[in-house]
Design an enzyme around this catalytic site. Structure first.
Site, PDB file in Angstrom:
ATOM      1  N   ASP A 162      12.268  38.401  56.074  1.00 49.63           N
ATOM      2  CA  ASP A 162      12.884  39.267  57.092  1.00 49.63           C
ATOM      3  C   ASP A 162      13.747  38.530  57.953  1.00 49.63           C
ATOM      4  O   ASP A 162      13.714  37.040  58.117  1.00 49.63           O
ATOM      5  CB  ASP A 162      11.813  39.777  58.086  1.00 49.63           C
ATOM      6  N   GLY A 202      17.268  46.124  64.714  1.00 47.56           N
ATOM      7  CA  GLY A 202      17.558  47.233  63.782  1.00 47.56           C
ATOM      8  C   GLY A 202      16.929  48.429  63.806  1.00 47.56           C
ATOM      9  O   GLY A 202      16.940  49.498  63.023  1.00 47.56           O
ATOM     10  N   GLU A 248       8.051  46.555  60.284  1.00 53.09           N
ATOM     11  CA  GLU A 248       8.261  45.073  60.035  1.00 53.09           C
ATOM     12  C   GLU A 248       6.966  44.153  60.366  1.00 53.09           C
ATOM     13  O   GLU A 248       6.775  43.240  59.820  1.00 53.09           O
ATOM     14  CB  GLU A 248       9.535  44.568  60.841  1.00 53.09           C
TER      15      GLU A 248
END
Length: 262
Positions: A89, A105, A111
């Site tokens: 990531d 984002g 995440e």
């Protein structure tokens, strides 16, 4: 690539290209969200297409899922995978201990769930994301829509007792309406300037009713792969205490990247 990349895009590309070397056949891989992570997904798609790499990807957002399917990566849910071998990531900031700020984002919740369900987290970034102390990038905090203004006030009150320079919290907008995450929540961006004790702040905020999760990733990242605009790549492994340097060439003809832009 259909045209010459900017130095920042070259840095993102070479970091992504080097990071996919961590992926092995048969792995279950967490796929991050954001402009740098998108380069990584495209690089993995190239390996799937040209080299027959067989992996299953767990995306951290709907847009990453769409991109992964588009380049031929098998997409599964985290519940189907149960546990991941690796997550790759991006990051909005990272410090010398590889603590991160993520969520620019808007996908910080998925995440963080995916990263903590992985044996290893590799972060890809350009050199501009490295900071001495976290906090210059606004810290995203995901909150439920119900009573969000009250939650905002409570966060600002909490920040009075924290080691930070600023205490302004702004609701993230999408045009004239609040930005809504994949889980249907809002995001408050905290303009802190500097975070003196990231772990303390993270723990305190996550105890607050209304807060779902924050964008501080503490002791989660294992490796940072840094890209430079001239093709240099630096790989820092926090567990091994090693730093490796390399240089990658640019393949301008690769059609996987013809539509990439920030």
């Amino acid at each position: 690539m259909s045209q010459e990349l900017s130095p920042i895009d070259k840095a993102k590309f070479v970091a992504a290209k080097r990071a996919v070397d961590f992926v092995e056949d048969g792995m279950r891989v967490g796929l991050g969200t954001g402009s740098t992570a998108a380069w990584m997904v495209r690089c993995l798609g190239e390996l799937v297409r040209d080299d027959g790499l067989k992996i299953r990807g767990v995306p951290t957002s709907t847009r990453t899922a769409e991109l992964a399917r588009g380049v031929g990566i098998e997409v599964i849910t985290l519940d189907e995978a149960k546990w991941l071998d690796l997550t790759i990531d991006g990051a909005d900031e990272f410090d010398a201990d590889l603590n991160l700020i993520k969520g620019g984002g808007g996908a910080l919740l998925q995440e963080k769930i995916v990263a903590t369900a992985s044996d290893q987290m590799v972060v890809i970034a350009d050199i501009g994301k490295e900071v001495e102390t976290l906090g210059a990038f606004p810290l995203p905090v995901e909150v439920i829509p119900f009573g969000w203004q009250t939650t905002k006030s409570l966060i600002e009150e909490l920040l009075i007792s924290m080691d930070v320079l600023g205490r302004e919290a702004r609701l993230r907008m999408n045009g004239a309406s609040p930005f809504v995450t994949d889980e249907g929540n809002y995001i408050l961006d905290l303009h802190l300037g500097r975070i003196g004790n990231a772990q303390q702040l993270s723990l305190a905020m996550n105890q607050m009713p209304g807060v779902v999760e924050n964008g501080l990733f503490i002791d989660i990242c294992d490796v940072v792969v840094l890209g430079y605009g001239d093709g240099r790549v630096e790989t820092r492994d926090i567990n091994q205490g090693t730093v490796a340097e390399d240089r990658l060439d640019f393949l301008e003809s690769d059609n996987l990247f013809t539509d990439m832009s920030d």
